[in-house]
Write a protein that holds these residues in place. Sequence first.
Motif, PDB file in Angstrom:
ATOM      1  N   UNK A 111       0.834  -1.194   0.000  1.00 18.53           N
ATOM      2  CA  UNK A 111       0.000   0.000   0.000  1.00 18.53           C
ATOM      3  C   UNK A 111       0.873   1.250   0.000  1.00 18.53           C
ATOM      4  N   UNK A 112       0.362   2.356  -0.541  1.00 23.89           N
ATOM      5  CA  UNK A 112       1.125   3.611  -0.519  1.00 23.89           C
ATOM      6  C   UNK A 112       1.556   3.976   0.901  1.00 23.89           C
ATOM      7  N   UNK A 113       2.811   4.393   1.015  1.00 26.88           N
ATOM      8  CA  UNK A 113       3.350   4.790   2.306  1.00 26.88           C
ATOM      9  C   UNK A 113       4.014   3.676   3.083  1.00 26.88           C
ATOM     10  N   UNK A 114       3.779   2.431   2.699  1.00 23.86           N
ATOM     11  CA  UNK A 114       4.439   1.321   3.383  1.00 23.86           C
ATOM     12  C   UNK A 114       5.893   1.203   2.914  1.00 23.86           C
ATOM     13  N   UNK A 115       6.694   0.537   3.737  1.00 26.96           N
ATOM     14  CA  UNK A 115       8.127   0.434   3.465  1.00 26.96           C
ATOM     15  C   UNK A 115       8.537  -1.024   3.279  1.00 26.96           C
ATOM     16  N   UNK A 116       9.515  -1.219   2.388  1.00 25.98           N
ATOM     17  CA  UNK A 116      10.053  -2.551   2.115  1.00 25.98           C
ATOM     18  C   UNK A 116      11.557  -2.522   2.331  1.00 25.98           C
ATOM     19  N   UNK A 117      12.043  -3.373   3.207  1.00 26.45           N
ATOM     20  CA  UNK A 117      13.476  -3.487   3.463  1.00 26.45           C
ATOM     21  C   UNK A 117      14.130  -4.275   2.330  1.00 26.45           C
ATOM     22  N   UNK A 118      15.208  -3.715   1.765  1.00 22.77           N
ATOM     23  CA  UNK A 118      15.904  -4.368   0.655  1.00 22.77           C
ATOM     24  C   UNK A 118      17.401  -4.435   0.973  1.00 22.77           C
ATOM     25  N   UNK A 119      17.916  -5.598   1.387  1.00 22.53           N
ATOM     26  CA  UNK A 119      19.363  -5.717   1.543  1.00 22.53           C
ATOM     27  C   UNK A 119      20.053  -5.454   0.211  1.00 22.53           C
ATOM     28  N   UNK A 120      21.108  -4.657   0.257  1.00 17.36           N
ATOM     29  CA  UNK A 120      21.830  -4.345  -0.974  1.00 17.36           C
ATOM     30  C   UNK A 120      23.326  -4.477  -0.742  1.00 17.36           C
ATOM     31  N   UNK A 121      24.095  -4.710  -1.825  1.00 16.65           N
ATOM     32  CA  UNK A 121      23.750  -4.626  -3.237  1.00 16.65           C
ATOM     33  C   UNK A 121      22.654  -5.632  -3.626  1.00 16.65           C
ATOM     34  N   UNK A 122      21.807  -5.197  -4.556  1.00 15.96           N
ATOM     35  CA  UNK A 122      20.698  -6.030  -5.001  1.00 15.96           C
ATOM     36  C   UNK A 122      20.373  -5.733  -6.453  1.00 15.96           C
ATOM     37  N   UNK A 123      19.588  -6.615  -7.055  1.00 17.43           N
ATOM     38  CA  UNK A 123      19.222  -6.459  -8.454  1.00 17.43           C
ATOM     39  C   UNK A 123      18.521  -5.125  -8.686  1.00 17.43           C
ATOM     40  N   UNK A 124      18.777  -4.534  -9.832  1.00 17.19           N
ATOM     41  CA  UNK A 124      18.361  -3.155 -10.084  1.00 17.19           C
ATOM     42  C   UNK A 124      16.852  -2.962 -10.133  1.00 17.19           C
ATOM     43  N   UNK A 135       4.923   2.133  -2.732  1.00 15.54           N
ATOM     44  CA  UNK A 135       5.593   1.951  -1.448  1.00 15.54           C
ATOM     45  C   UNK A 135       7.009   2.535  -1.514  1.00 15.54           C
ATOM     46  N   UNK A 136       7.724   2.435  -0.400  1.00 15.31           N
ATOM     47  CA  UNK A 136       9.042   3.061  -0.288  1.00 15.31           C
ATOM     48  C   UNK A 136      10.112   2.011  -0.030  1.00 15.31           C
ATOM     49  N   UNK A 137      11.133   1.924  -0.900  1.00 14.68           N
ATOM     50  CA  UNK A 137      12.231   1.003  -0.623  1.00 14.68           C
ATOM     51  C   UNK A 137      13.149   1.573   0.450  1.00 14.68           C
ATOM     52  N   UNK A 138      13.578   0.725   1.365  1.00 13.66           N
ATOM     53  CA  UNK A 138      14.513   1.117   2.419  1.00 13.66           C
ATOM     54  C   UNK A 138      15.724   0.194   2.309  1.00 13.66           C
ATOM     55  N   UNK A 139      16.852   0.761   1.908  1.00 13.13           N
ATOM     56  CA  UNK A 139      18.044  -0.050   1.717  1.00 13.13           C
ATOM     57  C   UNK A 139      18.648  -0.488   3.050  1.00 13.13           C
ATOM     58  N   UNK A 140      19.060  -1.735   3.095  1.00  8.12           N
ATOM     59  CA  UNK A 140      19.779  -2.285   4.246  1.00  8.12           C
ATOM     60  C   UNK A 140      21.170  -2.671   3.753  1.00  8.12           C
ATOM     61  N   UNK A 161       7.207   1.699  12.086  1.00 11.15           N
ATOM     62  CA  UNK A 161       5.798   1.259  12.078  1.00 11.15           C
ATOM     63  C   UNK A 161       5.242   1.056  10.668  1.00 11.15           C
ATOM     64  N   UNK A 162       5.916   1.622   9.662  1.00  6.42           N
ATOM     65  CA  UNK A 162       5.429   1.487   8.283  1.00  6.42           C
ATOM     66  C   UNK A 162       6.035   0.305   7.543  1.00  6.42           C
ATOM     67  N   UNK A 163       6.954  -0.424   8.181  1.00  5.64           N
ATOM     68  CA  UNK A 163       7.612  -1.538   7.496  1.00  5.64           C
ATOM     69  C   UNK A 163       6.605  -2.653   7.236  1.00  5.64           C
ATOM     70  N   UNK A 164       6.492  -3.020   5.967  1.00  2.00           N
ATOM     71  CA  UNK A 164       5.499  -4.009   5.556  1.00  2.00           C
ATOM     72  C   UNK A 164       6.133  -5.326   5.116  1.00  2.00           C
ATOM     73  N   UNK A 165       7.323  -5.239   4.491  1.00  2.00           N
ATOM     74  CA  UNK A 165       7.876  -6.428   3.847  1.00  2.00           C
ATOM     75  C   UNK A 165       9.399  -6.367   3.804  1.00  2.00           C
ATOM     76  N   UNK A 166       9.967  -7.521   3.503  1.00  4.98           N
ATOM     77  CA  UNK A 166      11.402  -7.685   3.300  1.00  4.98           C
ATOM     78  C   UNK A 166      11.585  -8.348   1.950  1.00  4.98           C
ATOM     79  N   UNK A 167      12.473  -7.776   1.114  1.00  2.00           N
ATOM     80  CA  UNK A 167      12.705  -8.311  -0.228  1.00  2.00           C
ATOM     81  C   UNK A 167      14.116  -8.882  -0.281  1.00  2.00           C
TER      82      UNK A 167
END
Length: 391
Positions: A111-124, A135-140, A161-167
């Motif tokens: 949903x709009x405004x939610x955040x997704x944690x993305x460990x990086x380096x990661x696929x583009x 949603x908003x990507x959050x780099x880890x 509180x907005x973290x929704x998922x981990x990619x």
Amino acid sequence: MAKFVAKRMDIVPPSGIRRFFDIAATMQDVISLGVGEPDFVTPDNIRRAAVDSIEKGQTRYTSNAGILELRQLVQAHLNHRYGVDYDPIHEMIITVGVSEALQTVCLASLNPGEEVLIPEPSFVSYAPSVIFAGATPVYVPTSVDEQFMPTVADLEARVTPNTRALLLGYPNNPTGAVLTPQRALEIAEFAKKHDLLVFSDEIYDRLVYGVEHICIAALPGMKERTVTLGGFSKAYAMTGWRIGYVCAPADIIGASLRIHQYAIMSAPTAGQHAAIEALKNNEHSVLEMVAEYDRRRQFMVKSFNEIGLPCFEPKGAFYTFPSIKATGMNEDDFCEKLLVEEHVAVVPGYSFGPSGAGHIRACYATSLPKIEEAMERINRFVRRYSSVGVR
């Protein structure tokens, strides 16, 4: 006419992978260690299965979710290899590659405004897929000291509180990192603690060397919160066929199927028949290709280290990720000069996220003779610009 371009496109840059290869396409005698595409031709029997399906007139749409036989074979494959059991009718869709699968499930579950944690380096494509869903990507960040795996401490530091998922993308593009069993379990406990959905891109699951791939959904308590993404492009040398799959809980698949049917209708019919043949009869082809990739992997890692460009040993996929910090050059200068002067194409590490700074990605999905020549050229180049070349 820029006023008609959506504002979200302002924060989605063009792929950093392509720029150097657009230049390379205008040059002669270029050895590309860049685009992650197998140099093998799709095995003959797989190609024949597609041709046979066309000659039999099997050219209509399939079910939106894909040919049931193919879904059943994917189910059997995942169950046999990893012990995870998906319902091929309610928990699976055959997609146009993993890229479409990821975009579809992001649209269906974020949903709009939610955040997704993305460990990086990661696929583009990871961050853009999240952005397109509002949603908003959050780099880890990850580091070579942690074998390019995220730590729970770093994940915890970025939860809101907005973290929704981990990619997750392991085996990893661009580093070749593979999650250890212990780290995978720690990440799974983190996801359960914070009630997160996990998108797990496992397109390189068969391309591992001396280790076992960990299927996230197979870990205790994870199937009900994991979206498993996979496909045929890498292991079966079927990049151009564009056949992938997504497996997930029924509610997510039901929502994803509505997006998929309006955007795609169904994956290419001939490609699905080719994938059926691949799963039925091409385990030997996979093993042969993996053995050859392993030979190339070992040679390239050894060569980079001898040249003086420290290289993490990849345990999966078909990429190396050496550090170029010893040369004193930034990634753009290194890649551009290497391409212009020695006709070798590689990718700047920052293209894959901030933790990629000071590295390049070099792919070993090309023939060993070409890799040998490319490494000689890289050594010559490094020796010309610094004191680190020793060969």
